[in-house]
Design a protein around this motif. Structure first.
Motif, PDB file in Angstrom:
ATOM      1  N   SER A 105       0.823  -1.213   0.000  1.00 11.19           N
ATOM      2  CA  SER A 105       0.000   0.000   0.000  1.00 11.19           C
ATOM      3  C   SER A 105       0.854   1.258   0.000  1.00 11.19           C
ATOM      4  O   SER A 105       0.485   2.275  -0.591  1.00 11.19           O
ATOM      5  CB  SER A 105      -0.929   0.009   1.215  1.00 11.19           C
ATOM      6  OG  SER A 105      -1.827  -1.077   1.179  1.00 11.19           O
ATOM      7  N   GLU A 106       2.008   1.189   0.660  1.00 16.23           N
ATOM      8  CA  GLU A 106       2.904   2.348   0.700  1.00 16.23           C
ATOM      9  C   GLU A 106       3.469   2.674  -0.675  1.00 16.23           C
ATOM     10  O   GLU A 106       3.659   3.849  -1.028  1.00 16.23           O
ATOM     11  CB  GLU A 106       4.049   2.054   1.676  1.00 16.23           C
ATOM     12  CG  GLU A 106       5.059   3.182   1.815  1.00 16.23           C
ATOM     13  CD  GLU A 106       6.207   2.827   2.739  1.00 16.23           C
ATOM     14  OE1 GLU A 106       7.291   3.433   2.599  1.00 16.23           O
ATOM     15  OE2 GLU A 106       6.042   1.922   3.583  1.00 16.23           O
ATOM     16  N   ILE A 107       3.720   1.639  -1.476  1.00 17.29           N
ATOM     17  CA  ILE A 107       4.314   1.850  -2.806  1.00 17.29           C
ATOM     18  C   ILE A 107       3.248   2.131  -3.859  1.00 17.29           C
ATOM     19  O   ILE A 107       3.467   2.923  -4.787  1.00 17.29           O
ATOM     20  CB  ILE A 107       5.138   0.608  -3.206  1.00 17.29           C
ATOM     21  CG1 ILE A 107       6.256   0.370  -2.190  1.00 17.29           C
ATOM     22  CG2 ILE A 107       5.727   0.771  -4.604  1.00 17.29           C
ATOM     23  CD1 ILE A 107       7.021  -0.912  -2.407  1.00 17.29           C
ATOM     24  N   ASP A 108       2.091   1.526  -3.713  1.00 15.35           N
ATOM     25  CA  ASP A 108       1.011   1.671  -4.684  1.00 15.35           C
ATOM     26  C   ASP A 108       0.347   3.040  -4.521  1.00 15.35           C
ATOM     27  O   ASP A 108      -0.665   3.187  -3.839  1.00 15.35           O
ATOM     28  CB  ASP A 108      -0.010   0.547  -4.474  1.00 15.35           C
ATOM     29  CG  ASP A 108      -1.182   0.634  -5.437  1.00 15.35           C
ATOM     30  OD1 ASP A 108      -1.020   1.237  -6.512  1.00 15.35           O
ATOM     31  OD2 ASP A 108      -2.261   0.099  -5.100  1.00 15.35           O
ATOM     32  N   GLN A 109       0.895   4.063  -5.211  1.00 13.89           N
ATOM     33  CA  GLN A 109       0.463   5.444  -4.999  1.00 13.89           C
ATOM     34  C   GLN A 109      -0.091   6.117  -6.245  1.00 13.89           C
ATOM     35  O   GLN A 109      -1.019   6.903  -6.151  1.00 13.89           O
ATOM     36  CB  GLN A 109       1.646   6.277  -4.459  1.00 13.89           C
ATOM     37  CG  GLN A 109       2.109   5.852  -3.080  1.00 13.89           C
ATOM     38  CD  GLN A 109       1.099   6.190  -1.989  1.00 13.89           C
ATOM     39  OE1 GLN A 109       0.262   7.076  -2.134  1.00 13.89           O
ATOM     40  NE2 GLN A 109       1.157   5.461  -0.875  1.00 13.89           N
ATOM     41  N   SER A 110       0.489   5.845  -7.412  1.00 17.59           N
ATOM     42  CA  SER A 110       0.113   6.676  -8.559  1.00 17.59           C
ATOM     43  C   SER A 110      -0.155   5.825  -9.820  1.00 17.59           C
ATOM     44  O   SER A 110       0.765   5.584 -10.613  1.00 17.59           O
ATOM     45  CB  SER A 110       1.223   7.679  -8.853  1.00 17.59           C
ATOM     46  OG  SER A 110       2.473   7.009  -9.019  1.00 17.59           O
ATOM     47  N   PRO A 111      -1.394   5.384 -10.006  1.00 17.96           N
ATOM     48  CA  PRO A 111      -2.543   5.567  -9.103  1.00 17.96           C
ATOM     49  C   PRO A 111      -2.629   4.419  -8.090  1.00 17.96           C
ATOM     50  O   PRO A 111      -1.982   3.391  -8.253  1.00 17.96           O
ATOM     51  CB  PRO A 111      -3.729   5.513 -10.066  1.00 17.96           C
ATOM     52  CG  PRO A 111      -3.273   4.538 -11.122  1.00 17.96           C
ATOM     53  CD  PRO A 111      -1.795   4.785 -11.291  1.00 17.96           C
ATOM     54  N   ARG A 112      -3.454   4.612  -7.059  1.00 10.59           N
ATOM     55  CA  ARG A 112      -3.673   3.547  -6.080  1.00 10.59           C
ATOM     56  C   ARG A 112      -4.738   2.615  -6.645  1.00 10.59           C
ATOM     57  O   ARG A 112      -5.940   2.810  -6.449  1.00 10.59           O
ATOM     58  CB  ARG A 112      -4.122   4.150  -4.754  1.00 10.59           C
ATOM     59  CG  ARG A 112      -4.260   3.133  -3.625  1.00 10.59           C
ATOM     60  CD  ARG A 112      -4.688   3.796  -2.341  1.00 10.59           C
ATOM     61  NE  ARG A 112      -3.647   4.635  -1.794  1.00 10.59           N
ATOM     62  CZ  ARG A 112      -2.656   4.197  -0.995  1.00 10.59           C
ATOM     63  NH1 ARG A 112      -2.603   2.911  -0.696  1.00 10.59           N
ATOM     64  NH2 ARG A 112      -1.760   5.023  -0.527  1.00 10.59           N
ATOM     65  N   GLY A 114      -4.311  -1.097  -6.705  1.00 15.65           N
ATOM     66  CA  GLY A 114      -4.126  -2.512  -6.363  1.00 15.65           C
ATOM     67  C   GLY A 114      -3.044  -3.198  -7.164  1.00 15.65           C
ATOM     68  O   GLY A 114      -2.919  -4.423  -7.120  1.00 15.65           O
ATOM     69  N   LEU A 115      -2.268  -2.412  -7.896  1.00 12.95           N
ATOM     70  CA  LEU A 115      -1.133  -2.933  -8.660  1.00 12.95           C
ATOM     71  C   LEU A 115       0.069  -2.025  -8.447  1.00 12.95           C
ATOM     72  O   LEU A 115      -0.080  -0.807  -8.338  1.00 12.95           O
ATOM     73  CB  LEU A 115      -1.449  -3.014 -10.152  1.00 12.95           C
ATOM     74  CG  LEU A 115      -2.540  -3.988 -10.604  1.00 12.95           C
ATOM     75  CD1 LEU A 115      -2.862  -3.754 -12.078  1.00 12.95           C
ATOM     76  CD2 LEU A 115      -2.101  -5.431 -10.371  1.00 12.95           C
ATOM     77  N   ILE A 116       1.257  -2.621  -8.386  1.00 15.18           N
ATOM     78  CA  ILE A 116       2.486  -1.820  -8.300  1.00 15.18           C
ATOM     79  C   ILE A 116       3.184  -1.882  -9.643  1.00 15.18           C
ATOM     80  O   ILE A 116       3.463  -2.969 -10.171  1.00 15.18           O
ATOM     81  CB  ILE A 116       3.422  -2.350  -7.192  1.00 15.18           C
ATOM     82  CG1 ILE A 116       2.828  -2.098  -5.816  1.00 15.18           C
ATOM     83  CG2 ILE A 116       4.794  -1.702  -7.295  1.00 15.18           C
ATOM     84  CD1 ILE A 116       3.694  -2.608  -4.679  1.00 15.18           C
ATOM     85  N   THR A 117       3.459  -0.716 -10.216  1.00 17.33           N
ATOM     86  CA  THR A 117       4.211  -0.663 -11.468  1.00 17.33           C
ATOM     87  C   THR A 117       5.698  -0.607 -11.161  1.00 17.33           C
ATOM     88  O   THR A 117       6.112  -0.285 -10.044  1.00 17.33           O
ATOM     89  CB  THR A 117       3.822   0.578 -12.287  1.00 17.33           C
ATOM     90  OG1 THR A 117       4.214   1.765 -11.566  1.00 17.33           O
ATOM     91  CG2 THR A 117       2.322   0.625 -12.548  1.00 17.33           C
ATOM     92  N   TRP A 118       6.512  -0.899 -12.178  1.00 15.16           N
ATOM     93  CA  TRP A 118       7.964  -0.812 -11.997  1.00 15.16           C
ATOM     94  C   TRP A 118       8.375   0.611 -11.663  1.00 15.16           C
ATOM     95  O   TRP A 118       9.268   0.839 -10.855  1.00 15.16           O
ATOM     96  CB  TRP A 118       8.695  -1.305 -13.238  1.00 15.16           C
ATOM     97  CG  TRP A 118      10.181  -1.090 -13.157  1.00 15.16           C
ATOM     98  CD1 TRP A 118      10.926  -0.188 -13.859  1.00 15.16           C
ATOM     99  CD2 TRP A 118      11.092  -1.752 -12.262  1.00 15.16           C
ATOM    100  NE1 TRP A 118      12.248  -0.261 -13.486  1.00 15.16           N
ATOM    101  CE2 TRP A 118      12.382  -1.221 -12.507  1.00 15.16           C
ATOM    102  CE3 TRP A 118      10.951  -2.739 -11.298  1.00 15.16           C
ATOM    103  CZ2 TRP A 118      13.519  -1.645 -11.821  1.00 15.16           C
ATOM    104  CZ3 TRP A 118      12.081  -3.165 -10.597  1.00 15.16           C
ATOM    105  CH2 TRP A 118      13.339  -2.627 -10.861  1.00 15.16           C
ATOM    106  N   ASP A 119       7.722   1.607 -12.269  1.00 15.61           N
ATOM    107  CA  ASP A 119       8.042   3.008 -11.975  1.00 15.61           C
ATOM    108  C   ASP A 119       7.776   3.337 -10.503  1.00 15.61           C
ATOM    109  O   ASP A 119       8.568   4.038  -9.861  1.00 15.61           O
ATOM    110  CB  ASP A 119       7.221   3.945 -12.869  1.00 15.61           C
ATOM    111  CG  ASP A 119       7.790   4.036 -14.279  1.00 15.61           C
ATOM    112  OD1 ASP A 119       8.973   3.670 -14.457  1.00 15.61           O
ATOM    113  OD2 ASP A 119       7.057   4.457 -15.182  1.00 15.61           O
TER     114      ASP A 119
END
Length: 354
Positions: free
Chosen positions: A139-146, A148-153
């Motif tokens: 949740s801390e990394i999943d910001q832009s956008p939030r 439910g997925l974490i991108t490499w960026d």
């Protein structure tokens, strides 16, 4: 009833004679299995019968390491970690605290079983903490956008921030070339990118919550452990019934030493592999190992991992070979213990699973 001397002599001659080396190896392997089982099912008293047997072996740990369990490669890996490890300022305090926690009977000495129990506890604590903290970090990394997925960026920004880089510097970095970054940071990013690609099953650019756990803590990921079970079955399930028999597990041909399972298995003789199957894998003793039993076997929480690590540490640190480790012996091999699962469970498992 008395047996005539001549008949007794013939009877004794008819019994197959094992070599001394073979006899010692078989006895030590059975001893290893017994200690694993005692860790899996602890008794009320710390001074168990199994521990007494271990204590009575004059060279038990060294023989256990070299002859029975094929720990040579693992020992070399641990020694290399210790050489690469910087000496911590508070090393003495850390080692003394761990020693006191592992010394269950308070006699100021560690037995093999006490050390193995403590390592197993540390492993379980690390895995439980990894699973518990995974959604928080996600949740801390999943910001832009939030979403439910974490991108490499998103991970790229988080990683550089964790190293102390500020937002202004990060915006100037060329993410394709990793420009303006020092060599060490570039190497870490390249390593993480490779691990990211292994963990990303659905989309190479994003990670789900479960995939992120496999990326950061591969030893804690159910998907990774299921993959290890698939590897075991692929290598040894000869009839393709999705189960392993004792014969399939023990009859190993050294035709593919690049495979990690065959490398591990080929270090043991057929009898040792059969004993490992019967005592450590086939829990219900039906002669067949299903996926559930294999999953338990490959899990880092299985006590065999802790016992092997404890045996390696004894082999390195028990200078007087009295089958006990004193605090002084532990401190003299301080960096080895600091690099081991006794202290650094997280890093050692990450290195082994990657």
């Amino acid at each position: 009833m008395k047996i005539p001397i001549n008949k007794l002599t013939k009877l004794l001659k008819s019994i197959p004679q094992w070599s001394t080396t073979m006899t010692v190896t078989v006895c030590l392997y059975i001893l290893f299995i017994m200690v694993v089982l005692s860790i899996s099912f602890p008794l009320k008293s710390h001074k168990t019968k199994v521990e007494t047997i271990v204590n009575e072996r004059a060279n038990g740990i060294a023989d256990l390491d070299n002859d029975a369990n094929g720990l040579g490669q693992n020992e070399q890996k641990l020694l290399q970690r210790a050489r690469d490890l910087s000496t911590a300022n508070n090393r003495t305090d850390i080692l003394r605290d761990a020693f006191q926690k592992a010394d269950l009977d308070g006699d100021a000495l560690l037995s093999l079983q006490e050390l193995a129990r403590y390592i197993n506890r540390r492993i379980r604590e690390h895995i439980d903490a990894s699973i518990r903290n995974n959604p928080i970090l996600f949740s801390e990394i999943d910001q832009s956008p939030r979403n439910g997925l974490i991108t490499w960026d998103e991970y790229y920004v988080y990683f550089l921030k964790s190293l102390g880089y500020d937002d202004a510097f990060i915006r100037q970095v060329d993410r394709k070339r990793n420009s303006n970054l020092d060599r060490k940071t570039k190497e870490l990013l390249m390593r993480d990118k490779a691990l990211w690609n292994e963990a990303a099953r659905s989309d190479s650019y994003t990670l789900t919550l479960d995939e992120f756990l496999a990326f950061k803590h591969p030893e804690s990921s159910a998907a990774n452990l299921l993959s290890l079970v698939d590897d075991l079955l692929r290598q040894f399930d000869e009839d393709g019934d999705d189960h392993l028999t004792m014969d399939e597990f023990s009859n190993v041909v050294a035709d593919d030493l690049d495979d990690k399972w065959r490398q591990y298995m080929i270090e043991k003789n057929t009898f040792q592999r059969q004993e490992e199957f019967k005592r450590l894998i086939d829990k219900n003793h039906d002669g067949v190992a299903d996926r559930s039993e294999l999953l338990s076997y490959v899990s880092p929480k299985h006590p065999r991992h802790a016992l092997q690590e404890a045996a390696i540490l004894f082999n390195i640190a028990d200078r007087n070979k009295d089958q006990r480790l004193s605090l002084r012996e532990l401190e003299e091999a301080g960096n080895v213990f600091m690099a081991s699962r006794m202290i650094n469970s997280a890093q050692t498992f990450h290195d082994d699973f990657r």
